[in-house]
Design a protein around this motif. Structure first.
Motif, PDB file in Angstrom:
ATOM      1  N   TRP A 227       0.821  -1.220   0.000  1.00  0.00           N
ATOM      2  CA  TRP A 227       0.000   0.000   0.000  1.00  0.00           C
ATOM      3  C   TRP A 227       0.849   1.261   0.000  1.00  0.00           C
ATOM      4  O   TRP A 227       0.438   2.280  -0.538  1.00  0.00           O
ATOM      5  N   ALA A 232      -3.544  -0.369  -7.070  1.00  0.00           N
ATOM      6  CA  ALA A 232      -4.222  -1.657  -6.940  1.00  0.00           C
ATOM      7  C   ALA A 232      -3.684  -2.732  -7.898  1.00  0.00           C
ATOM      8  O   ALA A 232      -3.428  -3.866  -7.476  1.00  0.00           O
ATOM      9  N   SER A 289      -8.880  -0.222  -0.506  1.00  0.00           N
ATOM     10  CA  SER A 289      -8.790  -1.686  -0.534  1.00  0.00           C
ATOM     11  C   SER A 289      -9.744  -2.309   0.475  1.00  0.00           C
ATOM     12  O   SER A 289      -9.989  -3.511   0.418  1.00  0.00           O
TER      13      SER A 289
END
Length: 292
Positions: A227, A232, A289
């Protein structure tokens, strides 16, 4: 030597003085390239760098790097700044310091997030190589590699600053409840943000920097890079490249570590624009997420 923003003031004259005292054969022009919270780094000629702690608390981190990084370097698939010379305390400087190779590449923090896809597999390979059982005398670190729940008090303080979105607090509570690491303590880099990664001209991983937080414990701390560094699609490629050794609980703890590190950067009112940008990206990535 005392400065308002550090325990010691470090300039090129001081660096040249300690080099002449202890490593007089190392000649070359000195150029300041970084003066962070813990360390000042001067480039020495074309091929070396000199790294001196600016704070007493950082001196132990330098000792850890001097002891352990040369041993780890031979096991890792990309370059790391393993010291080639060790400086010792003297009348010129009170703490240990190091001469390391000058590693070339582009600091990943300056690479657009969408352009970091080429780092996913090599960073996973680096962490897989690093995350092996550590010896019993590996460095201890109270804020890295430890159970995520031990960071709850610090997180409460960060939420209280108003600089970390409060809507992330329920997510923190959820992630803290994930079962902890039950395996042996593994080597952990401890600070896997994009300012500590160098990209090569092909977009791959050229080097991993700053092992000051090196410790042993839960590898989820380092997997927070998913992250901290990636968007993504690249995050999915990174996870796939890690392989089956990373189970669902470890991945969720890694998201908790990303929230913890992103919040620490966001709560620091003195942070640089680079660190602030990392914080914003990380907290957004953690939040997104978690969405259904």
């Amino acid at each position: 030597m005392i400065a308002l923003d550090a325990d010691v003031f470090i300039d090129a004259d001081l660096v040249r003085h300690v080099l002449d005292q202890q490593h007089p054969d190392l000649a070359g022009e000195l150029t300041l390239v970084a003066s962070g919270w813990d360390n000042a780094i001067y480039r020495l000629g074309d091929d070396l760098a000199v790294r001196l702690p600016r704070r007493r608390i950082a001196a132990d981190l330098v000792r850890n790097e001097q002891r352990w990084l040369p041993l780890l370097a031979s096991t890792l698939p990309v370059a790391v700044p393993a010291p080639v010379r060790a400086g010792v305390p003297s009348d010129g400087f009170p703490w240990p310091w190091s001469v390391t190779p000058w590693l070339t590449g582009t600091v990943v923090a300056g690479v657009p997030v969408a352009a970091r896809r080429g780092l996913a597999e090599p960073l996973a390979a680096f962490l897989n190589a690093l995350h092996v059982p550590a010896p019993s005398d590996a460095p201890a670190n109270p804020v890295r590699g430890v159970p995520l729940s031990t960071r709850s008090a610090a997180m409460a303080e960060r939420f209280a600053t108003g600089r970390v979105p409060l809507h992330l607090r329920p997510l923190w509570d959820e992630l803290v409840a994930v079962p902890g690491w039950s395996g042996p303590p593994l080597w952990v880099h401890g600070d896997p943000h994009p300012g500590n990664l160098l990209a090569g001209p092909d977009g791959g991983l050229a080097a991993v920097l700053d092992f000051g937080d090196l410790t042993a414990g839960d590898p989820a701390t380092d997997l927070a890079a998913a992250w901290l560094v990636f968007d993504a699609p690249a995050r999915a490629a990174f996870r796939a490249a890690l392989g089956p050794r990373v189970d669902a609980d470890t991945w969720q703890r890694a998201r908790g570590w990303a929230l913890n590190i992103g919040a620490a950067l966001a709560a620091d009112a003195t942070g640089t624009p680079e660190m602030t940008a990392i914080a914003v990206h990380t907290l957004d990535a953690v939040r997104e997420s978690a969405l259904p």
